[in-house]
Design a protein around this motif. Structure first.
Motif, PDB file in Angstrom:
ATOM      1  N   GLN A 164       0.828  -1.210   0.000  1.00 22.26           N
ATOM      2  CA  GLN A 164       0.000   0.000   0.000  1.00 22.26           C
ATOM      3  C   GLN A 164       0.866   1.265   0.000  1.00 22.26           C
ATOM      4  O   GLN A 164       0.646   2.222   0.752  1.00 22.26           O
ATOM      5  N   GLN A 165       1.831   1.260  -0.888  1.00 29.77           N
ATOM      6  CA  GLN A 165       2.803   2.353  -1.001  1.00 29.77           C
ATOM      7  C   GLN A 165       2.131   3.709  -1.219  1.00 29.77           C
ATOM      8  O   GLN A 165       2.456   4.698  -0.552  1.00 29.77           O
ATOM      9  N   THR A 166       1.194   3.781  -2.145  1.00 28.30           N
ATOM     10  CA  THR A 166       0.579   5.072  -2.485  1.00 28.30           C
ATOM     11  C   THR A 166      -0.404   5.516  -1.410  1.00 28.30           C
ATOM     12  O   THR A 166      -0.505   6.713  -1.099  1.00 28.30           O
ATOM     13  N   VAL A 167      -1.124   4.570  -0.847  1.00 24.24           N
ATOM     14  CA  VAL A 167      -2.039   4.889   0.253  1.00 24.24           C
ATOM     15  C   VAL A 167      -1.266   5.543   1.390  1.00 24.24           C
ATOM     16  O   VAL A 167      -1.669   6.587   1.932  1.00 24.24           O
ATOM     17  N   LYS A 168      -0.152   4.960   1.759  1.00 24.92           N
ATOM     18  CA  LYS A 168       0.655   5.498   2.851  1.00 24.92           C
ATOM     19  C   LYS A 168       1.254   6.853   2.480  1.00 24.92           C
ATOM     20  O   LYS A 168       1.387   7.739   3.339  1.00 24.92           O
ATOM     21  N   THR A 169       1.597   7.027   1.207  1.00 19.49           N
ATOM     22  CA  THR A 169       2.097   8.331   0.753  1.00 19.49           C
ATOM     23  C   THR A 169       1.029   9.404   0.949  1.00 19.49           C
ATOM     24  O   THR A 169       1.332  10.526   1.367  1.00 19.49           O
ATOM     25  N   GLY A 170      -0.223   9.059   0.655  1.00 20.57           N
ATOM     26  CA  GLY A 170      -1.315  10.003   0.855  1.00 20.57           C
ATOM     27  C   GLY A 170      -1.505  10.372   2.311  1.00 20.57           C
ATOM     28  O   GLY A 170      -1.738  11.543   2.651  1.00 20.57           O
ATOM     29  N   VAL A 171      -1.394   9.397   3.207  1.00 22.46           N
ATOM     30  CA  VAL A 171      -1.510   9.676   4.641  1.00 22.46           C
ATOM     31  C   VAL A 171      -0.344  10.542   5.103  1.00 22.46           C
ATOM     32  O   VAL A 171      -0.519  11.501   5.871  1.00 22.46           O
ATOM     33  N   TYR A 172       0.847  10.230   4.621  1.00 24.92           N
ATOM     34  CA  TYR A 172       2.038  11.011   4.964  1.00 24.92           C
ATOM     35  C   TYR A 172       1.861  12.464   4.515  1.00 24.92           C
ATOM     36  O   TYR A 172       2.223  13.403   5.241  1.00 24.92           O
ATOM     37  N   ALA A 173       1.306  12.653   3.317  1.00 26.94           N
ATOM     38  CA  ALA A 173       1.064  14.006   2.807  1.00 26.94           C
ATOM     39  C   ALA A 173       0.096  14.760   3.717  1.00 26.94           C
ATOM     40  O   ALA A 173       0.318  15.937   4.050  1.00 26.94           O
ATOM     41  N   PHE A 174      -0.970  14.110   4.125  1.00 28.98           N
ATOM     42  CA  PHE A 174      -1.933  14.706   5.048  1.00 28.98           C
ATOM     43  C   PHE A 174      -1.260  15.080   6.362  1.00 28.98           C
ATOM     44  O   PHE A 174      -1.435  16.198   6.882  1.00 28.98           O
ATOM     45  N   LEU A 175      -0.477  14.177   6.926  1.00 29.16           N
ATOM     46  CA  LEU A 175       0.170  14.433   8.213  1.00 29.16           C
ATOM     47  C   LEU A 175       1.216  15.532   8.103  1.00 29.16           C
ATOM     48  O   LEU A 175       1.464  16.260   9.073  1.00 29.16           O
ATOM     49  N   THR A 176       1.816  15.683   6.927  1.00 32.52           N
ATOM     50  CA  THR A 176       2.764  16.774   6.713  1.00 32.52           C
ATOM     51  C   THR A 176       2.079  18.123   6.858  1.00 32.52           C
ATOM     52  O   THR A 176       2.619  19.049   7.483  1.00 32.52           O
ATOM     53  N   VAL A 177       0.880  18.247   6.295  1.00 28.91           N
ATOM     54  CA  VAL A 177       0.120  19.494   6.435  1.00 28.91           C
ATOM     55  C   VAL A 177      -0.267  19.707   7.892  1.00 28.91           C
ATOM     56  O   VAL A 177      -0.179  20.822   8.423  1.00 28.91           O
ATOM     57  N   MET A 178      -0.694  18.632   8.580  1.00 35.39           N
ATOM     58  CA  MET A 178      -1.075  18.755   9.985  1.00 35.39           C
ATOM     59  C   MET A 178       0.105  19.232  10.830  1.00 35.39           C
ATOM     60  O   MET A 178      -0.044  20.107  11.696  1.00 35.39           O
ATOM     61  N   THR A 179       1.280  18.680  10.587  1.00 31.87           N
ATOM     62  CA  THR A 179       2.464  19.081  11.338  1.00 31.87           C
ATOM     63  C   THR A 179       2.785  20.547  11.101  1.00 31.87           C
ATOM     64  O   THR A 179       3.063  21.305  12.046  1.00 31.87           O
ATOM     65  N   SER A 180       2.735  20.971   9.852  1.00 34.98           N
ATOM     66  CA  SER A 180       3.054  22.357   9.534  1.00 34.98           C
ATOM     67  C   SER A 180       2.071  23.321  10.186  1.00 34.98           C
ATOM     68  O   SER A 180       2.469  24.354  10.744  1.00 34.98           O
ATOM     69  N   ARG A 181       0.795  22.995  10.122  1.00 32.53           N
ATOM     70  CA  ARG A 181      -0.205  23.864  10.752  1.00 32.53           C
ATOM     71  C   ARG A 181       0.008  23.919  12.265  1.00 32.53           C
ATOM     72  O   ARG A 181      -0.119  24.968  12.884  1.00 32.53           O
ATOM     73  N   PHE A 182       0.324  22.773  12.857  1.00 32.71           N
ATOM     74  CA  PHE A 182       0.564  22.739  14.292  1.00 32.71           C
ATOM     75  C   PHE A 182       1.752  23.624  14.672  1.00 32.71           C
ATOM     76  O   PHE A 182       1.675  24.420  15.611  1.00 32.71           O
ATOM     77  N   VAL A 183       2.830  23.510  13.930  1.00 28.52           N
ATOM     78  CA  VAL A 183       4.051  24.253  14.246  1.00 28.52           C
ATOM     79  C   VAL A 183       3.885  25.746  13.995  1.00 28.52           C
ATOM     80  O   VAL A 183       4.312  26.579  14.811  1.00 28.52           O
TER      81      VAL A 183
END
Length: 330
Positions: A300-319
């Motif tokens: 599930q390489q691409t599925v996980k990439t999509g989750v990683y992309a989402f979490l990247t935005v969450m981290t940036s907004r948090f910081v």
């Protein structure tokens, strides 16, 4: 409550403990719309409107299943973003055969979400790219504001609606033709290769759509490129909606995308761009679209990439945007 949203197939329960996974962090709030969440997630399981054969409707479910593989701690920023209040609202209800009815349901669900979750950041998990048009229509109708679009995509999505209908090849054209957004307020980043016909380039020129090729982005770098786009948009629009078509990624990085191509973006480049996007407080919401889990690799390489992309935005907004909550560092 919204009559247009129901519980998803995959559910997790929030569990507070030291080493939290994403599945432990996100609050299940299926169909129960309420204030108090920093971010709300909605699945939009629609793929009947996809030009290519696709099971992108399955991605919201696989997106949730993959939460077990990620923690709420970012080693790059040395922060734990668990103090962001994030809710999973469930999935918008889809009609079995009627695409226009599906789009109506998306629009009405998005209206309800904005009414009952007025201060949240809105994340939609598609589904094919056709979902972006009803989402943005609901945003402009509810807010009455001028909306800009930042689009990460291999394609312009400017096919004529007369011949192609409300598909994943026409969401931007639908919004331009109806005056919901202006061409000058659309910035498409990541265009490359041999995947856009001359008629689409002509349409982009006529509408004034801003095109930033992958080569141009690589010369500028993520921070400079997004700063230029956002500074330009800030002079014209009130809020920005971001749409991420996962086919912007090179086929090597995105085997689960029906329209993925050679010569596309690397996953780390997309993450860098999305991190920069997350810094801007006038970004109102975003979607991730066009990912078919059944085409994906066994891991599930691409599925996980999509989750990683989402979490990247969450981290940036948090910081960058929730400094008062930025208390958990390592």
């Amino acid at each position: 409550m919204s009559e247009f949203i129901g519980a998803p197939a995959t559910t997790w329960n929030r569990v507070e403990h030291e080493d939290m996974k994403v599945k432990d962090w996100i609050v299940p709030s299926f169909g129960k719309l309420t204030e108090g969440f920093d971010i709300v997630i909605t699945g939009i399981p629609l793929s009947r409107s996809s030009i290519s054969a696709s099971a992108a409707s399955e991605y919201p479910d696989f997106f949730r299943k993959s939460w077990q593989f990620f923690s709420t701690y970012s080693i790059d920023d040395n922060v734990d973003f668990r103090h962001l209040h994030v809710a999973d609202l469930g999935d918008v209800k889809m009609h079995g055969t009627n695409i226009l009815q599906c789009h109506t349901n998306i629009e009405r669900a998005m209206m309800d979400i904005q009414i009952y979750c007025p201060n949240s950041f809105y994340v939609q998990i598609g589904g094919d790219h056709s979902i972006t048009a009803p989402i943005v229509r609901a945003i402009t109708q509810h807010t009455g504001k001028r909306v800009g679009i930042v689009q990460f995509d291999t394609h312009l999505d400017l096919r004529a609606t007369e011949s192609d209908g409300p598909t994943n090849g026409t969401p931007i054209r639908q919004l331009l033709d109806t005056g919901v957004v202006r061409g000058e307020d659309v910035y498409n980043i990541g265009l490359h290769g041999f995947y856009n016909a001359p008629s689409l380039i002509k349409a982009a020129d006529e509408y004034g759509v801003n095109r930033i090729t992958l080569k141009q982005f690589r010369k500028n770098g993520a921070e400079q490129q997004i700063a230029e786009v956002m500074n330009s948009l800030k002079e014209k629009v009130d809020i920005v909606y971001v749409t991420v078509d996962m086919d912007v990624l090179d086929i090597t990085y995105a085997p689960g995308v029906p329209a993925s191509t050679p010569g596309g973006m690397r996953s780390d480049e997309l993450f860098d761009l999305l991190y920069e996007v997350g810094k801007y407080d006038f970004v109102y919401g975003m979607d991730f679209v066009c990912l078919d889990p059944h085409r994906d690799s066994r891991e599930q390489q691409t599925v996980k990439t999509g989750v990683y992309a989402f979490l990247t935005v969450m981290t940036s907004r948090f910081v960058h945007l929730y400094s008062e909550k930025n208390t958990v560092t390592m």
